[in-house]
Design a protein around this motif. Sequence first.
Motif, short mmCIF file in Angstrom:
data_model
loop_
_atom_site.label_atom_id
_atom_site.label_comp_id
_atom_site.label_asym_id
_atom_site.label_seq_id
_atom_site.Cartn_x
_atom_site.Cartn_y
_atom_site.Cartn_z
N VAL A 211 27.26 31.36 34.48
CA VAL A 211 27.15 29.71 35.02
C VAL A 211 25.60 29.53 34.66
O VAL A 211 24.83 28.39 35.92
N GLY A 212 24.54 30.61 34.49
CA GLY A 212 23.63 30.83 35.06
C GLY A 212 23.55 31.66 35.97
O GLY A 212 23.55 31.43 37.89
N GLY A 213 22.55 32.36 35.92
CA GLY A 213 23.20 33.96 37.66
C GLY A 213 24.43 34.81 37.23
O GLY A 213 25.34 34.56 36.81
N GLU A 214 23.45 36.05 37.93
CA GLU A 214 24.91 35.88 37.55
C GLU A 214 26.02 35.79 38.89
O GLU A 214 25.23 35.77 40.02
N LYS A 215 27.56 35.69 38.87
CA LYS A 215 28.26 35.45 40.02
C LYS A 215 29.06 35.80 40.18
O LYS A 215 29.84 36.67 38.73
N PRO A 216 29.73 36.56 41.33
CA PRO A 216 31.10 37.21 41.33
C PRO A 216 32.33 36.29 41.33
O PRO A 216 32.25 35.07 41.57
N ARG A 217 33.22 37.17 40.44
CA ARG A 217 34.73 36.01 39.80
C ARG A 217 35.15 37.40 40.05
O ARG A 217 36.16 38.25 40.36
N PRO A 218 36.56 36.41 41.13
CA PRO A 218 37.70 37.01 41.73
C PRO A 218 38.33 38.59 40.89
O PRO A 218 38.45 37.45 39.94
N ALA A 219 39.15 39.52 41.64
CA ALA A 219 39.11 40.22 40.78
C ALA A 219 39.91 41.42 41.31
O ALA A 219 41.45 41.19 41.34
N ALA A 220 40.48 40.99 43.05
CA ALA A 220 41.29 42.19 43.46
C ALA A 220 42.82 40.93 43.53
O ALA A 220 42.61 40.13 44.22
N PRO A 221 43.56 42.18 44.04
CA PRO A 221 43.78 43.44 43.70
C PRO A 221 44.18 43.88 41.90
O PRO A 221 45.32 44.47 41.86
N TRP A 222 43.79 43.03 40.98
CA TRP A 222 44.63 42.81 39.99
C TRP A 222 43.53 43.70 38.74
O TRP A 222 43.88 43.29 37.92
#
Length: 474
Positions: A211-222
């Motif tokens: 969505v414009g710019g690098e952003k963290p997308r949740p992944a833990a703990p999977w």
Amino acid sequence: MTLVVPGGRHTSSSAATSTRAAAHSAPEQRPTALPAWPLAGVLACYPLWWALGLGVLIFPLAAAPMLVLLLRRRAAGRPLLLPPGFAWWLLFLAAVVVSVAALGADPSGTVAEPATGRLVAVVYRLSLYASLTVLLVYAGNLTERELPRRRLVKLLGWLFVITVAGGLLGMVAGRFEFTSPVEWLLPHGIRSKGFVQSMVHPYAAQIMDLVGGEKPRPAAPWGYTNTWGNNFCLLVGWLVVAAWASRRGGVKLFAVLCLAVSIVPAIFSLNRGLWIGLGVVVGYVAARYVLMGRIWIIGAVALAAAGLVVALVATPLGDTVNARIDNGKSNGVRSFLIERAVDGFAESPLIGYGSTRNTIGGRNSITVGESSECERCGNFTVGGNGQFWQLMYAHGAAGTGAYLAFFGYGLWRFRRDRTPIGIAGSAAIVSSFSAMLWYNSLATPLVFMFLAYALLWRNEQAANRQGGQALESR
């Protein structure tokens, strides 16, 4: 009076009687009992396995003692129960094995590679399918004394709490990661591979520019954001069921707060498949309750929807949703891969190609490809954008039909189960049917699909026992 025993020995009747009485009074011949720890330990301690770098690897490891214990029980003369519709699942496994015959084929538009180069991925998937099959049978054969259904529901609810916690970690510390003990033990050439990293290297989020710019997308703990979203949908119902069954007000309050907080990482994950999946779960559960005559569910859903709308309007969550809807960067890639999967299915419709394939370049140019600086550039994976497309491409009509038939039969078989477990289990499987269009199921999503199936199966067994006891009492 004496009793003649084969072998020429004579034993008094009183001694024989006492021997039989001792045998009957012994607590369930322990060699035939199934302990709960192989399953409960994996679920309860999953955050620990993740931190150690075992992650999804814990399931094949746990399947080994499960198989030994099942075989020991069978050798002792105790019956080994198989889940309803299991023949369909065996047919699916057979299709997976047979499709390996096409592993050396190079469909048009894909990177040429010898069959041996694809064999590692095939062995990995087959070992997971086999391990999780053992898990399904083990979970279904556990008795209420060994692992009560209520405890299994609590464990699944616990994993939803862990999923939410992992989502919050991914939001506030998106670049959090560390080297696990298992990772330290692997040679550098192996542990540096992206696929291996996703299994043994714990990290909080995937960093992406959507969505414009690098952003963290949740992944833990999977391991992956998409897997995180898939598991969110598969587990959310079990927290509700566990809280519903509790007599403690604090537990119910905690569940409500957890559900409210979970909205934040669910939105910030930018995971449209998760949003759709939650809609499917809520819609299915509401429909089931309406059919049962519990019209109040409509008011509850309307109230929850109103609260969500207020949250989206009054907080930055709404801007995040709008930004994701307006930026469908992944749409072109998905369309490209679906087209390739359909074309490949047309070329090998019966058994598929045994595994996925990498495309030559990207959707706009064949010159875009993988490099040492960018391992995942260009060469998209056909069958990597959803379980349905992978089944169709890798295992053809035979594998796809058998896979769908197994879970479809389960939904039909358990359709009359109106208990909270019955509705939550069916909702999980229904959500998986929608999720398979954009999520892959191996490994943890299939674990939770199987455990939902096992709970439905055990619910049926309990209902049959109660029905038999009612008939005997008349």
